[in-house]
Design an enzyme around this catalytic site. Structure first.
Site, PDB file in Angstrom:
ATOM      1  CG  HIS A 132       9.021 -61.597   7.424  1.00 36.99           C
ATOM      2  ND1 HIS A 132       8.141 -62.472   7.058  1.00 36.99           N
ATOM      3  CD2 HIS A 132       9.437 -61.013   6.200  1.00 36.99           C
ATOM      4  CE1 HIS A 132       8.229 -63.279   6.074  1.00 36.99           C
ATOM      5  NE2 HIS A 132       8.656 -61.870   5.209  1.00 36.99           N
ATOM      6  CG  ASP A 209      13.015 -63.125  12.523  1.00 35.97           C
ATOM      7  OD1 ASP A 209      13.687 -63.880  11.777  1.00 35.97           O
ATOM      8  OD2 ASP A 209      11.573 -62.620  11.312  1.00 35.97           O
ATOM      9  CD  GLN A 212      16.335 -60.059   5.406  1.00 34.37           C
ATOM     10  OE1 GLN A 212      17.653 -59.857   4.930  1.00 34.37           O
ATOM     11  NE2 GLN A 212      15.570 -60.451   4.924  1.00 34.37           N
ATOM     12  CE  LYS A 235      14.826 -63.898   4.347  1.00 30.11           C
ATOM     13  NZ  LYS A 235      14.374 -63.585   3.112  1.00 30.11           N
ATOM     14  CB  CYS A 373       6.150 -60.141   4.278  1.00 30.97           C
ATOM     15  SG  CYS A 373       6.372 -61.232   2.786  1.00 30.97           S
TER      16      CYS A 373
HETATM   17  N1  PMP Z   1      11.770 -63.099   8.648  1.00 32.50           N
HETATM   18  C1  PMP Z   1      12.343 -62.575   8.022  1.00 32.50           C
HETATM   19  C2  PMP Z   1      12.557 -60.401   8.860  1.00 32.50           C
HETATM   20  C3  PMP Z   1      12.731 -62.157   6.345  1.00 32.50           C
HETATM   21  O1  PMP Z   1      13.628 -61.293   5.965  1.00 32.50           O
HETATM   22  C4  PMP Z   1      12.277 -63.324   6.194  1.00 32.50           C
HETATM   23  C5  PMP Z   1      12.443 -63.548   4.746  1.00 32.50           C
HETATM   24  N2  PMP Z   1      12.011 -62.377   4.109  1.00 32.50           N
HETATM   25  C6  PMP Z   1      11.742 -63.938   7.392  1.00 32.50           C
HETATM   26  C7  PMP Z   1      11.510 -64.176   8.208  1.00 32.50           C
HETATM   27  C8  PMP Z   1      10.951 -65.498   6.403  1.00 32.50           C
HETATM   28  O2  PMP Z   1      12.643 -66.462   6.093  1.00 32.50           O
HETATM   29  P1  PMP Z   1      12.161 -67.658   4.914  1.00 32.50           P
HETATM   30  O3  PMP Z   1      10.938 -67.135   3.796  1.00 32.50           O
HETATM   31  O4  PMP Z   1      13.241 -68.324   4.943  1.00 32.50           O
HETATM   32  O5  PMP Z   1      11.584 -68.630   5.820  1.00 32.50           O
END
Ligand code: PMP
Length: 415
Positions: A132, A209, A212, A235, A373
């Site tokens: 991401h 990270d 998910q 999430k 993203c």
């Molecule tokens: N890493 C991953 C794999 C994600 O899916 C996301 C959220 N889409 C993030 C990081 C960022 O999370 P947040 O927007 O809650 O900070």
């Protein structure tokens, strides 16, 4: 609290579970809502919404320094979330649970503190093709500042990491490996334990990270042996604006502070400031009290149903959706890893994901379209983006049938 009748033996009564989520009874464009954008953010059960209201109506106060009743009640509720989060990921101590705004802030915290202290010119940081942007940009910024080198683990056409290539990238120059546990665009579950073991052999630190993964998988940071683990509450049926950064104690203790302000100090004079102990050292200013309190309720909700039951249900949805979607001509699933969570990303030949998304929305079906993203990942597959349907505990096979019908109609209109 969830009625015990909703959880019988091994079976999950999805219709009873749905009743806990008030938003699921609304309509969109005159049709019942089908919510398949859970990887972006999940919906919230009534108990979580109530926890927010209870705080604001019953004991709203700033925490930690007050001696009056409301402040004590708010502090106790806030700190209980830390205990629940500690158990949720099996951290060894509550001091290792740092509250952040979410995964993004957790990763940035490590980049700005540990990263700036430890990364020098010529050092290498390894990430993967499926990261991401939150797990790319902070490291790029750091590498630019320090003249360090960012290396990327390639993937195969199924969306799995090429582990041999990863091992080749590792060397004594590797100082950090920052890896996504579950890909938000592919659903791939990465073999983090193996990745961590290999990184530790060359003396590198590993950040996982968990944005998910935390809602689907059992997380045990001690068994995993990661050095840092970041995740977001929103999430996993909790509120936005709150998340956790876990770190190994010796690392957190040796790291410089992130933001300066109230809470994170022991004593301040104009000559010198001494910093607070963990975890407060990294929690400057008034925190997000209400959302932190309701985050506990969200974790309790998940625990009460049980991740195993949730996983079983979601896996059934994944298998069913994959089978059904593959019947649609011109539809290509992006991400066919052997280990996957409940997410299907796909692309339909000669159509744009955005157009499909709009037509599905007209039928009350919420999917995510675009690059999610993960632009470098889309580039790897040579597509502008995907249509992503991600499933949660409250989704049903009937909803997947509606998605399939919606897609068939959309394709007919567009081609
Ligand atoms: N890493 C991953 C794999 C994600 O899916 C996301 C959220 N889409 C993030 C990081 C960022 O999370 P947040 O927007 O809650 O900070």
């Amino acid at each position: 609290m969830i009625k015990s009748a909703t959880i019988q033996n091994d079976l999950l009564d999805v219709y009873a579970i749905r009743e806990h989520f008030p938003i699921l009874s609304r309509e969109v464009k005159g049709k019942p809502l089908v919510y398949f954008d859970n990887a972006a953010t999940s919906q919230k059960p009534q108990v979580v919404i109530d926890a927010l209201t209870d705080y604001y109506t019953g004991y709203n106060a700033n925490i930690h320094r007050g001696i009056h009743t409301l402040a004590e009640e708010a502090t106790a509720a806030f700190e209980k979330t830390r205990d629940t989060a500690q158990q949720f990921i099996n951290a060894a101590s509550r001091e290792q649970i740092i509250f952040t705004r979410g995964t993004t802030e957790g990763i940035n915290l490590v980049a700005y503190t540990w990263g700036r202290q430890n990364i020098k010119a010529g050092d290498e940081i390894i990430i993967s093709t499926m990261e991401h942007h939150s797990n790319i940009v902070p490291w790029q910024v750091l590498c630019e500042e320090k003249n360090a080198i960012l290396k990327v683990i390639p993937i195969n056409d199924d969306g799995e990491l090429l582990m041999d290539e990863y091992e080749k990238l590792l060397s004594p120059k590797t100082k950090l490996v920052s890896i996504v546990h579950v890909s938000n665009s592919l659903g791939t579950v990465n073999p983090v334990k193996k990745i961590i073991e290999a990184a530790h052999k060359v003396g590198a630190v590993v950040l996982v990270d968990g944005a998910q993964s935390t809602v689907h998988l059992d997380i045990d940071v001690q068994k995993m042996d990661c050095d840092f683990f970041a995740f977001s509450a929103h999430k996993l049926y909790g509120p936005t604006g709150i998340g956790v950064l876990y770190g190994k104690k010796h690392l957190l203790e040796s790291m410089p502070v992130f933001q300066g302000g109230g809470e994170m100090i022991k004593e301040v004079s104009f000559e010198k400031t001494t910093f607070n102990d963990l975890p407060y050292k990294f929690e400057a200013g008034t925190p997000n009290i209400a959302d932190t309190i309701a985050f506990k309720t969200a974790m309790d909700f998940v625990n009460k149903i049980g991740k195993e039951k949730i996983r079983k249900h979601e896996h059934e949805l994944l298998v069913y959706a994959t089978d059904q979607l593959e019947q649609i001509s011109g539809l290509r699933i992006i991400g066919k890893a052997k280990e996957k969570t409940s997410l299907v990303s796909f692309f339909i030949d000669k159509t744009h994901p955005q157009d499909i998304g709009i037509l599905l929305d007209n039928r009350g079906i919420a999917v995510r379209t675009g690059h999610h993203c993960t632009q470098p990942l889309m580039h790897r597959f040579g597509i502008p983006g995907t249509i992503r349907a991600s499933f949660a505990v409250y989704n049903t096979k009937e909803e997947i049938d509606q998605l399939v019908v919606g897609l068939q109609k959309a394709v007919k209109m567009l081609l």
